[in-house]
Design a protein around this motif. Structure first.
Motif, PDB file in Angstrom:
ATOM      1  N   ILE A  57       1.029  -1.336   0.011  1.00 40.25           N
ATOM      2  CA  ILE A  57       0.121   0.067   0.069  1.00 40.25           C
ATOM      3  C   ILE A  57       0.809   1.055   0.094  1.00 40.25           C
ATOM      4  CG2 ILE A  57      -1.651   1.197   1.222  1.00 40.25           C
ATOM      5  CD1 ILE A  57      -2.803  -1.434   2.343  1.00 40.25           C
ATOM      6  N   GLY A  58       2.052   1.151   1.039  1.00 36.84           N
ATOM      7  CA  GLY A  58       2.929   2.356   1.004  1.00 36.84           C
ATOM      8  C   GLY A  58       3.326   2.675  -0.346  1.00 36.84           C
ATOM      9  N   GLN A  59       3.792   1.726  -1.025  1.00 34.28           N
ATOM     10  CA  GLN A  59       4.593   1.977  -2.352  1.00 34.28           C
ATOM     11  C   GLN A  59       3.680   2.318  -3.335  1.00 34.28           C
ATOM     12  OE1 GLN A  59       5.928  -2.241  -2.596  1.00 34.28           O
ATOM     13  NE2 GLN A  59       7.819  -1.888  -1.611  1.00 34.28           N
ATOM     14  N   ASN A  60       2.687   1.995  -3.384  1.00 35.76           N
ATOM     15  CA  ASN A  60       1.498   2.580  -4.438  1.00 35.76           C
ATOM     16  C   ASN A  60       0.446   3.539  -4.177  1.00 35.76           C
ATOM     17  OD1 ASN A  60       2.129   0.432  -6.771  1.00 35.76           O
ATOM     18  ND2 ASN A  60       1.821  -0.729  -4.723  1.00 35.76           N
ATOM     19  N   TYR A  63       4.851  12.063   9.410  1.00 33.53           N
ATOM     20  CA  TYR A  63       6.359  11.473   9.062  1.00 33.53           C
ATOM     21  C   TYR A  63       6.656  12.337   7.738  1.00 33.53           C
ATOM     22  CZ  TYR A  63       5.211   8.081  12.636  1.00 33.53           C
ATOM     23  OH  TYR A  63       4.938   7.660  13.662  1.00 33.53           O
ATOM     24  N   GLU A  64       7.883  12.441   7.301  1.00 34.47           N
ATOM     25  CA  GLU A  64       8.004  13.029   6.190  1.00 34.47           C
ATOM     26  C   GLU A  64       8.836  12.136   5.290  1.00 34.47           C
ATOM     27  OE1 GLU A  64       8.773  17.085   6.310  1.00 34.47           O
ATOM     28  OE2 GLU A  64       8.810  16.780   4.044  1.00 34.47           O
ATOM     29  N   GLY A  65       8.603  11.934   4.135  1.00 35.42           N
ATOM     30  CA  GLY A  65       9.169  11.194   3.373  1.00 35.42           C
ATOM     31  C   GLY A  65       9.248  11.770   1.893  1.00 35.42           C
ATOM     32  N   LYS A  66       9.178  11.314   0.725  1.00 30.70           N
ATOM     33  CA  LYS A  66       8.786  12.105  -0.809  1.00 30.70           C
ATOM     34  C   LYS A  66       7.693  12.937  -0.412  1.00 30.70           C
ATOM     35  CE  LYS A  66       7.194   7.910  -3.055  1.00 30.70           C
ATOM     36  NZ  LYS A  66       7.660   6.815  -2.412  1.00 30.70           N
ATOM     37  N   TYR A  67       6.737  12.818   0.427  1.00 22.67           N
ATOM     38  CA  TYR A  67       5.685  13.648   0.836  1.00 22.67           C
ATOM     39  C   TYR A  67       5.310  13.321   2.332  1.00 22.67           C
ATOM     40  CZ  TYR A  67       3.513   9.063  -0.602  1.00 22.67           C
ATOM     41  OH  TYR A  67       3.158   7.805  -0.738  1.00 22.67           O
ATOM     42  N   LYS A  68       4.507  13.957   2.811  1.00 26.98           N
ATOM     43  CA  LYS A  68       3.899  13.962   4.300  1.00 26.98           C
ATOM     44  C   LYS A  68       3.125  12.562   4.385  1.00 26.98           C
ATOM     45  CE  LYS A  68       5.793  17.836   6.091  1.00 26.98           C
ATOM     46  NZ  LYS A  68       5.179  18.954   6.020  1.00 26.98           N
ATOM     47  N   GLY A 128       8.738   4.475   1.929  1.00 31.91           N
ATOM     48  CA  GLY A 128      10.249   4.942   2.029  1.00 31.91           C
ATOM     49  C   GLY A 128      10.624   5.665   3.097  1.00 31.91           C
ATOM     50  N   ILE A 129       9.978   5.734   4.142  1.00 33.03           N
ATOM     51  CA  ILE A 129      10.205   6.603   5.361  1.00 33.03           C
ATOM     52  C   ILE A 129      10.724   5.719   6.559  1.00 33.03           C
ATOM     53  CG2 ILE A 129       9.156   7.927   7.346  1.00 33.03           C
ATOM     54  CD1 ILE A 129       6.971   8.690   5.359  1.00 33.03           C
TER      55      ILE A 129
END
Ligand SMILES: Nc1ncnc2c1ncn2[C@@H]1O[C@H](COP(=O)(O)OP(=O)(O)O)[C@@H](O)[C@H]1O
Ligand SMILES: [Mg+2]
Length: 160
Positions: free
Chosen positions: A19-22, A67-72, A51-52
Motif C-alpha cells: 500500500i505504501g509503495q503505491n 512523518y516526512e518522506g517524498k511527501y508527508k 520509504g520513510i
C-alpha cells in the motif's frame, strides 16, 4: 472489496508495504479493527513502503503524528478523543484529505462525519492469535484507489 488472509505479523507488514509503495498524496486510508487487531502494525508497513525510515508508534496521546518522506504521511488515532469538536480544534480537517500527503487513520468510525467521500477502508478481523482477515474496500469513486487495489491483487503472495 478484496480480502486477504494473513497468518502472521510479517504478512500484515508486507500488505502495508505494498500500500505504501503505491499510494499517492491526497489519499485517506482508514484502518478499522478492535484494539490489538493490527492497525498500527499495518501503518508501520505503510510508512516503510512510503520509504520513510522512522519508528512508528501509535499516536494515541498525540492524536496526530507526522512523518516526512517524498511527501508527508499523517498518522491519526482517534481512540482517545472525547468529541468531534476536539478533533476539529486540532485541525484534523486539514488532513481529510491532506494537500501534501497521505493520511492514515485508526478508529475512523469515531470521526465518520469528517471523512472525505473518497477513501480507502481496511478492516482487520482477528481469526486466531496470529491470523487476520484484512478486507480492502474503496469508498467513493476516485480512480487512484482502483490502481492501488490492482497492485494489491498482483501481490497475492500476501496471504490467500
Ligand atoms: N497477523 C498479524 N498482524 C498484525 N499484528 C499481529 C498479527 N499477529 C499478531 N499480531 C500482534 O497483534 C498486535 C497488534 O497490535 P497493533 O498493531 O498495535 O494493533 P492496533 O493498532 O489495531 O491496536 C501486536 O502485538 C502484534 O504483534
Ligand atoms: Mg493502534
Amino acid at each position: 472489496m478484496m480480502a486477504f488472509h494473513v497468518n502472521n505479523e510479517t504478512q500484515t507488514l508486507k500488505l502495508g508495504q505494498v500500500i505504501g509503495q503505491n499510494m499517492v498524496p491526497g489519499m485517506v486510508i482508514c484502518l478499522k479493527g478492535d484494539l490489538g487487531a493490527g492497525k498500527t502494525t499495518l501503518t508501520r508497513g505503510i510508512v516503510k513502503g512510503a520509504g520513510i525510515d522512522s519508528h512508528v508508534t501509535s499516536p494515541t496521546f498525540t492524536i496526530i503524528n507526522e512523518y516526512e518522506g517524498k511527501y508527508k504521511l499523517y498518522h491519526i488515532d482517534t481512540y482517545r478523543i472525547e468529541s468531534l469538536d476536539e478533533m476539529i480544534d486540532l485541525g484534523v480537517e486539514d488532513y481529510l484529505p491532506a494537500g501534501d500527503g497521505v493520511t492514515v487513520i485508526e478508529w475512523p468510525e469515531l470521526i465518520e462525519d469528517l471523512l472525505p467521500e473518497d477513501r480507502l477502508i481496511l478492516n482487520i478481523v482477528p481469526e486466531g492469535v496470529h491470523e487476520r482477515k484484512i478486507t480492502v474496500q474503496i469508498h467513493g469513486k476516485s480512480t487512484s484507489y482502483e490502481k492501488l487495489l490492482q497492485e494489491l491483487k498482483n501481490h497475492d503472495s500476501i496471504g490467500n
